[in-house]
Design an enzyme around this catalytic site. Structure first.
Site, mmCIF file in Angstrom:
data_model
loop_
_atom_site.group_PDB
_atom_site.id
_atom_site.type_symbol
_atom_site.label_atom_id
_atom_site.label_comp_id
_atom_site.label_asym_id
_atom_site.label_seq_id
_atom_site.Cartn_x
_atom_site.Cartn_y
_atom_site.Cartn_z
ATOM 1 N N ARG A 1 44.816 44.909 34.715
ATOM 2 C CA ARG A 1 43.466 44.345 34.922
ATOM 3 C C ARG A 1 42.441 44.947 33.968
ATOM 4 N NH1 ARG A 1 38.949 44.697 38.926
ATOM 5 N NH2 ARG A 1 38.357 42.566 39.461
ATOM 6 N N ILE B 1 35.177 38.235 36.824
ATOM 7 C CA ILE B 1 36.568 38.245 37.296
ATOM 8 C C ILE B 1 36.466 38.464 38.807
ATOM 9 C CG2 ILE B 1 36.745 40.747 36.891
ATOM 10 C CD1 ILE B 1 39.610 40.450 36.075
ATOM 11 N N SER B 2 37.278 37.766 39.592
ATOM 12 C CA SER B 2 37.186 37.896 41.054
ATOM 13 C C SER B 2 37.633 39.289 41.506
ATOM 14 C CB SER B 2 38.077 36.857 41.736
ATOM 15 O OG SER B 2 37.689 35.553 41.386
ATOM 16 N N HIS B 3 37.178 39.684 42.713
ATOM 17 C CA HIS B 3 37.660 40.919 43.337
ATOM 18 C C HIS B 3 39.184 40.870 43.418
ATOM 19 C CE1 HIS B 3 33.607 41.242 44.874
ATOM 20 N NE2 HIS B 3 33.886 42.399 45.415
#
Ligand code: SAH
Length: 227
Positions: free
Chosen positions: A43, A74-76
């Protein structure tokens, strides 16, 4: 052109990913394939390369939404894990993703063995992610610059559909491109938070609908951005 990390860094990030997976377990994610996909995808490489790097790298494996450029996030990790788990993905399934963004969710889906088709409306993000995913070894996804409301009729039907931006309503075109028995995860709502819906298509025109709680997404915007 893309950020490179040293071998020592890789080792450090592996440890951080393991801890993230433990946090996701504690938050209720149970599917081992989802957890193992999150443990594999680096990530820390997905963030906007022009933002202040060290600060972002530090936060890469905390459960936060972070900037990826073009005003998007960017999503959790929890949201990514939750949506992926709810999709009940089997290897080889065709999955349509709306909102490619930096490609993190795409990479998680590829790790799950899905055949991914993903649409992004921001040209700059699309251009970058199209180069970036193969650069770090994620090949095979079909990435398209276009309007996610319309889906990808040329590749339909899909086993699963995941929408990664908050939609004002359930787009009919997307429902039409879902196989019977197929599952769609879509956050609905135009306020600060959206309601996560899980739809399962029961026949050509019908579907069951389950609400899975509140999440926060950037909005699903109409039409392509042009830049
Ligand atoms: N899955 C992404 C999430 C990015 S945020 C990731 O893992 O990084 C949501 C993305 O949806 C943004 O990149 C935004 O530009 C895109 N988006 C918004 N409206 C869209 C639309 N109508 N069609 C396609 N993409 C859209």
């Amino acid at each position: 052109m893309f950020y490179k990390v040293s071998k020592e860094d890789e080792y450090l990030f592996k440890g951080k990913r393991k801890r993230l997976v433990e946090i996701l377990r504690q938050k209720g994610i149970k599917n081992e394939q989802v957890l193992s996909a999150i443990e594999k995808v680096p990530r820390h490489l997905f963030f906007d390369q022009t933002e202040a790097r060290p600060a972002l790298l530090d936060h890469a494996y905390s459960d936060k939404a972070l900037p990826i450029g073009a005003g998007q996030t960017i999503s959790h990790p929890y949201t990514v894990a939750f949506q992926t788990e709810q999709l009940e993905i089997n290897a080889g399934e065709k999955v349509l993703e709306i909102g490619t963004g930096c490609g993190y969710q795409t990479a998680v889906l590829i790790e799950m063995g899905a055949k991914v088709y993903s649409i992004e409306r921001q040209k700059t993000l699309y251009d970058k992610t199209k180069l970036f995913l193969p650069y770090i070894g994620y090949t095979g996804a079909k990435l398209i610059y276009g309007d996610g409301y319309k889906g990808m009729p040329q590749f339909a039907p899909f086993d699963k559909i995941i929408v990664t931006a908050g939609a004002p309503y359930i787009p009919n075109d997307l429902l039409g491109q879902l196989k019977i028995g197929g599952i769609m995860l879509i956050p609905i709502g135009e306020g600060v938070a959206q309601e996560m819906l899980r739809l399962q298509k029961t026949n050509e025109t019908g579907f069951t609908k389950k609400s899975l709680g509140q999440f926060k997404f950037v909005p699903l915007l109409q039409n392509k951005s042009g830049s």
